[in-house]
Design an enzyme around this catalytic site. Structure first.
Site, PDB file in Angstrom:
ATOM      1  N   LYS A  93     -38.525  38.977  35.561  1.00 59.15           N
ATOM      2  CA  LYS A  93     -39.663  39.837  34.991  1.00 59.15           C
ATOM      3  C   LYS A  93     -40.659  40.029  36.239  1.00 59.15           C
ATOM      4  CE  LYS A  93     -43.715  38.869  32.112  1.00 59.15           C
ATOM      5  NZ  LYS A  93     -44.652  39.187  33.102  1.00 59.15           N
ATOM      6  N   ARG A  94     -40.498  38.986  37.232  1.00 57.51           N
ATOM      7  CA  ARG A  94     -41.319  39.228  38.567  1.00 57.51           C
ATOM      8  C   ARG A  94     -40.977  40.603  38.993  1.00 57.51           C
ATOM      9  NH1 ARG A  94     -39.950  34.021  38.722  1.00 57.51           N
ATOM     10  NH2 ARG A  94     -38.378  34.365  40.154  1.00 57.51           N
TER      11      ARG A  94
END
Length: 505
Positions: free
Chosen positions: A263-264
């Site tokens: 997700k980062r």
């Protein structure tokens, strides 16, 4: 095995939003099932009660509804092998926990988290296995009376699978071939917890796959280390002859750098990693989704299908039905697939072009209305036909073509300096009068009359057209000028010309 009807499953845990990597796994299961006229089962693996997140299960179901991946049986659908939610199958699992205990294939352990932590501090790289289980508090080191007394007193315990060291475990993997792993690397995994009377993933997964007659397990590469344990459990339960074939898919890798997609990466580079927008029920944080960002579900499906597999041709755009016919699990890559989010945008553009003007107009109409403009669908379709090839997303249409519906209130300064000449006001007034006199305001007639006028007057075509565009649009971009003026009509075209003359001088 070859005579059994193909049955595959996708079994997510409702511990948060569905990751795009999970979507690809579900898609590959779908393609494989449909290609072999088999069944795709949706099973919810919710045995880890401490990690369940409210709303996550419905999010998973809604994601697949949007994507168009249809399951043949499972949660919310039904079928002959239910229940399909693991938390509703407690009694089924307990039967096999007891079988393993009776056959001396498993044992009860009472070690507390503190005791386990102390042992890890004492022994470097501690693993609960044949070498260390004799040091711990379990039914192998305690008398039957002690064990029964602790259980009667309500002491919490776990059941661990008893792994025999020195066994060669062979995994028949469709993608990776014969994978051989020694059982020594497998620890005595917890397969049941008395705290919630539920098995862990490892046992529940095996029992469900067997009872639901799953023939192939297609899952991510990250599950490969747990596969030897699953093979050993199949053996211990006497189900080795019906064990499914495995296929471990390549990882989805970061768009840049090393490691798997997270997700980062999406937050940093500005792309979603979830199919739908997700609001964290604890923090309230909102994560973007492909649906809300304006992607077409067909584009996402096409993009994901080619991450780790390709048909061996130059063609890249495929319908879901076409993918079913071409898909070959054995030709999936063993190495990770880099997640090229820019390619995903390209796919969305291709699907924009492939959609009819009417389809795109239906999606664009609410945006037009949301900007306070009432236009019949026929006119919105006209605009879409002129402009859809210039955008990647429907939401990009309004900033690009709002001038069709709303006259410009200002004029781009840079374009004014470059395109509005000293005589532009005079020339535009002449043009306004010429257009005002036309009875036939069709694109073809306008172009014929205006070009003839420019030639007669000795004006430069580019100078006239650039000033004309600035007056009608407000900037120096857009489709053909006569496309614009024909759409606007005579009155609106002349009105915009004279307003520009008044403002720009």
């Amino acid at each position: 095995m070859n005579e059994r009807k193909v049955r595959v499953r996708f079994a997510p845990s409702p511990t948060g939003p569905l990751h795009i990597g999970g979507v690809r796994t579900a898609l590959y299961n779908y393609l494989f099932a449909k290609q072999h006229e088999g069944s795709l089962v949706l099973r919810i693996e919710d045995t880890d009660s401490t990690r369940l997140v409210p709303g996550a299960e419905e999010y998973i179901l809604e994601s697949f509804r949007w994507l168009g991946i249809k399951f043949d049986e499972g949660v919310s659908i039904g079928g002959n092998y239910g229940p399909y939610r693991q938390s509703e199958r407690r009694k089924i699992y307990r039967r096999y926990v007891d079988q393993l205990l009776e056959d001396d294939k498993a044992y009860i352990a009472f070690d507390t988290p503190e005791e386990l932590e102390a042992k890890r501090a004492e022994i470097p790289n501690f693993q609960y296995d044949a070498r260390t289980r004799g040091m711990m508090r379990n039914s192998l080191t305690m008398s039957r009376e002690e064990v029964d007394a602790l259980i009667d007193d309500g002491t919490q315990y776990v059941v661990r699978f008893k792994v025999t060291p020195g066994e060669a475990v062979h995994i028949d993997d469709i993608i990776r071939g014969n994978v051989r792993i020694m059982s020594d690397v497998v620890d005595d995994k917890v397969i049941y917890k008395s705290a919630d009377e539920l098995p862990t993933y490892h046992l529940a997964n095996i029992v469900d796959d067997h009872l639901m007659e799953i023939t192939h397990v297609i899952r991510g590469e990250e599950w490969l280390p747990s596969s030897p344990l699953h093979v050993l459990l199949y053996r211990a339960l006497g189900w080795e002859s019906t064990m499914p074939r495995f296929a471990h898919l390549p990882l989805l890798l970061k768009p840049e750098g090393k490691g798997k997609l997270s997700k980062r990466d999406g937050d940093r580079l500005g792309f979603p990693v979830f199919p739908l927008e997700w609001r964290d029920p604890k923090t309230g944080d909102i994560s973007s989704g492909y649906r809300e960002d304006g992607y077409f579900p067909e584009a996402i499906i096409n993009f994901l299908a080619l991450l780790g597999w390709n048909p061996g041709t130059e063609q890249e755009v495929f319908s879901l039905d076409k993918l079913v016919g071409l898909f070959d699990l054995s030709k999936c890559s063993k190495s990770g697939a880099r997640f090229d989010y820019q390619k995903c945008i390209w796919f969305n553009h291709e699907y924009m072009l492939n959609k009819s003007d009417e389809e795109v107009a239906k999606l664009f109409a609410p945006i037009v209305a949301g900007n306070g403009v009432e236009e019949p669908m026929s006119r919105i379709i006209q605009v879409v036909a002129m402009m859809k090839d210039r955008v990647n997303f429907v939401k990009e249409l309004w900033p690009l073509c709002s001038f069709f519906f709303v006259p410009p209130t200002s004029y781009d300064e840079k374009t004014v300096r470059k395109r509005w000449k000293e005589d532009s006001a005079q020339v535009m007034e002449e043009l306004a009068s010429l257009l005002e006199s036309l009875d036939d305001f069709s694109l073809e007639n306008q172009e014929r009359v205006v070009r003839a006028w420019i030639e007669t007057k000795g004006y430069k075509l580019g100078d006239v057209m650039n000033a004309f565009r600035l007056a009608l649009v407000g900037i120096g971009k857009g489709p053909g000028m006569f496309d614009i003026s024909a759409f606007l009509g005579r009155e609106e075209t002349v009105r915009r010309l004279r307003r520009a003359i008044k403002v720009l001088g």
